[in-house]
Design an enzyme around this catalytic site. Structure first.
Site, PDB file in Angstrom:
ATOM      1  N   THR A 121      62.167  65.435  66.897  1.00  0.00           N
ATOM      2  CA  THR A 121      61.922  64.878  65.574  1.00  0.00           C
ATOM      3  C   THR A 121      62.258  65.994  64.585  1.00  0.00           C
ATOM      4  O   THR A 121      62.460  67.150  64.972  1.00  0.00           O
ATOM      5  CB  THR A 121      60.452  64.470  65.380  1.00  0.00           C
ATOM      6  OG1 THR A 121      59.624  65.562  65.769  1.00  0.00           O
ATOM      7  CG2 THR A 121      60.103  63.239  66.199  1.00  0.00           C
ATOM      8  N   TYR A 132      74.974  51.678  53.265  1.00  0.00           N
ATOM      9  CA  TYR A 132      75.134  51.364  54.684  1.00  0.00           C
ATOM     10  C   TYR A 132      76.302  52.150  55.248  1.00  0.00           C
ATOM     11  O   TYR A 132      77.354  52.243  54.607  1.00  0.00           O
ATOM     12  CB  TYR A 132      75.404  49.863  54.881  1.00  0.00           C
ATOM     13  CG  TYR A 132      74.238  49.174  55.550  1.00  0.00           C
ATOM     14  CD1 TYR A 132      73.891  49.520  56.860  1.00  0.00           C
ATOM     15  CD2 TYR A 132      73.471  48.226  54.900  1.00  0.00           C
ATOM     16  CE1 TYR A 132      72.805  48.932  57.486  1.00  0.00           C
ATOM     17  CE2 TYR A 132      72.390  47.629  55.520  1.00  0.00           C
ATOM     18  CZ  TYR A 132      72.057  47.994  56.818  1.00  0.00           C
ATOM     19  OH  TYR A 132      70.993  47.414  57.436  1.00  0.00           O
ATOM     20  N   ASP A 144      62.770  67.661  75.296  1.00  0.00           N
ATOM     21  CA  ASP A 144      62.266  67.069  74.048  1.00  0.00           C
ATOM     22  C   ASP A 144      61.471  68.158  73.329  1.00  0.00           C
ATOM     23  O   ASP A 144      60.365  68.510  73.749  1.00  0.00           O
ATOM     24  CB  ASP A 144      61.386  65.867  74.392  1.00  0.00           C
ATOM     25  CG  ASP A 144      60.730  65.239  73.162  1.00  0.00           C
ATOM     26  OD1 ASP A 144      60.768  65.843  72.074  1.00  0.00           O
ATOM     27  OD2 ASP A 144      60.161  64.138  73.304  1.00  0.00           O
ATOM     28  N   LYS A 179      58.118  67.869  62.260  1.00  0.00           N
ATOM     29  CA  LYS A 179      56.928  68.595  62.746  1.00  0.00           C
ATOM     30  C   LYS A 179      57.084  70.072  62.350  1.00  0.00           C
ATOM     31  O   LYS A 179      57.163  70.366  61.157  1.00  0.00           O
ATOM     32  CB  LYS A 179      56.756  68.355  64.249  1.00  0.00           C
ATOM     33  CG  LYS A 179      56.534  66.860  64.582  1.00  0.00           C
ATOM     34  CD  LYS A 179      56.200  66.654  66.043  1.00  0.00           C
ATOM     35  CE  LYS A 179      55.854  65.219  66.363  1.00  0.00           C
ATOM     36  NZ  LYS A 179      57.000  64.401  66.759  1.00  0.00           N
TER      37      LYS A 179
HETATM   38  N1  DSN Z   1      52.725  61.372  67.569  1.00  0.00           N
HETATM   39  C1  DSN Z   1      53.232  62.693  67.858  1.00  0.00           C
HETATM   40  C2  DSN Z   1      52.151  63.680  68.020  1.00  0.00           C
HETATM   41  O1  DSN Z   1      51.192  63.620  67.275  1.00  0.00           O
HETATM   42  O2  DSN Z   1      52.228  64.548  68.878  1.00  0.00           O
HETATM   43  C3  DSN Z   1      54.152  62.688  69.022  1.00  0.00           C
HETATM   44  O3  DSN Z   1      55.144  61.749  68.826  1.00  0.00           O
END
Ligand code: DSN
Length: 417
Positions: free
Chosen positions: A225, A53, A199, A228
């Site tokens: 994120t 933590y 974003d 990806k």
């Molecule tokens: N769920 C993602 C996508 O497939 O584009 C976006 O957050």
């Protein structure tokens, strides 16, 4: 018991993991938000860092014993700043939606006006769409793409911004196949005194690898994120100008989250190191080259692509003229070893659960080393299946061909068993 391997402790779960491994190895994965994390990234997520933590930030924690964790987080933060040329970075958001929520929390009060791209036009839920908390707690104004060319209507963005004077403008998309003009968004935001948030969840790897212009010089805040195109673990990150560092840090913790997921932070650090290599630049360029090659091969076979093609990692096909609903096509393709998702297209007359399109992306297949010649083969396989979506025998035959084909392109992070 506590030191036995997974296969001994929980054979049922272990078998499910192996089965998912087989699916990921044998299929052509075309969901543009998915990828294959490297073995090193996966190894970092499975470490003892999960045991710790560490609420707070390096050097200012609410728990003792942070001698190592502080170093891990500083490493990830410094690598993020260096890779993207950002003044400040927060690597604690659990994923993209919490990262975006932190931006709202840092700059807005409930009821304030915010702006983002409409979900059916390619935006994300958290850019103010009505079913999301961001559409429910804020007065959300949504911009769209133009009907004639499916490009973001920057004139409409400016008009809406001048009319509604939003506190915050989001740029970024989940289903937009074109380059986003971040400088233009920054100009509009500046004109109306709004915070500009970009974003880049989908395109972070392209930005890092130089295959898409960076928003970092233009935006107040950049969210992403990490799993990806960036090819890290499932996680999130916020980059910002140093004037916003305090507001963003406070919004993430204690504003929204508790303890950061330190095993994820470590894996983000690994992914950022990998993303700083020349090989990653090549991968980013190849993602776009593959998407363009796949788009050209599909157009040649009479497919109607939203915006007429692509400049990034994704393709949206409008199947209206082929007379096949997107869901039917996606399910038939999956049965044939090609995994994509059904998707609305701009101005779609059909419902989100049964829309007119499918969405494809090239990051995962590029990570496997597939190149332009494989895109031509892929378009042919897709066309065979979409032309006869009810033919289960054909689907099984193509699935076997694809499984064989995939053997020549080992997937990163998946052991060959
Ligand atoms: N769920 C993602 C996508 O497939 O584009 C976006 O957050």
């Amino acid at each position: 018991m506590h030191n036995e391997p997974l296969r001994t402790v929980d054979p049922e779960l272990h078998e499910l993991v192996l089965a998912e491994e087989r699916l990921q190895a044998q299929k052509i994965r075309l969901i543009p938000s998915e990828n294959y994390a490297s073995a090193a990234v996966i190894e970092a997520t499975g470490t003892v860092l999960t045991n710790k933590y560490s609420e707070g930030y390096p050097g200012r924690r609410y728990y003792e014993g942070q001698q190592i964790i502080d170093q891990v987080e500083v490493l990830a933060r410094d690598r993020a700043k260096a890779l993207f040329g950002a003044e400040a970075a927060n690597v604690q958001p659990y994923s993209g939606s919490p990262a975006n929520l932190a931006v709202y929390f840092a700059f807005c009060k409930p009821g304030d006006t915010v702006m983002g791209m409409a979900l059916p036009h390619g935006g994300h839920l958290t850019h103010g769409w009505n079913v999301s908390i961001t559409g429910a707690f804020f007065k959300s104004v949504q911009y769209q793409v133009r009907k004639e060319d499916h490009r973001i209507d920057y004139d409409q963005v400016r008009e809406l911004a001048r009319e509604h004077r939003p506190k915050l403008i989001f740029a970024g998309a989940t289903a937009y196949p074109r380059i986003i003009d971040f400088a233009r968004f920054a100009e509009i935001a500046k004109e109306v005194g709004a915070i500009f948030a970009a974003d880049i969840a989908h395109i972070a790897g392209l930005v890092a690898g130089g295959a898409h212009p960076s928003p970092v010089p233009h935006a107040d805040v950049v969210t992403t994120t990490t799993h990806k195109t960036l090819r890290g673990p499932r996680g999130g990150m916020i980059l910002c100008k140093k004037d916003h560092r305090k507001a963003i840090n406070n919004a993430v913790f204690p504003g929204l989250q508790g303890g950061p997921h330190n095993h994820t932070t470590a894996a983000i650090a690994v992914a950022l190191k990998e993303a700083a290599t020349p090989a990653f630049k090549e991968y980013a360029a190849q993602i776009v080259a593959n998407a363009k090659a796949l788009a050209a091969a599909l157009i040649e076979r009479g497919y109607d692509l939203v915006s007429g093609g692509t400049e990034n990692h994704l393709i949206l096909i409008d199947l209206t003229k082929k007379n096949v609903p997107g869901k039917v096509a996606a399910q038939a393709l999956d049965a044939a070893g090609m995994v994509c998702n059904y998707n609305t297209v701009p101005f779609d007359p059909r419902k989100p659960m049964d829309p007119s399109g499918i969405r494809l992306g090239t990051p995962a297949i590029t990570s496997r080393g597939m190149k332009e010649p494989e895109m031509v083969k892929l378009a042919a396989w897709m066309d065979r299946i979409i032309s006869k979506p009810e033919d289960a025998e054909l689907q099984a035959k193509v699935a076997a061909e694809i499984a064989e084909h995939c053997k020549a392109f080992p997937a990163p992070g998946i052991p060959i068993r």
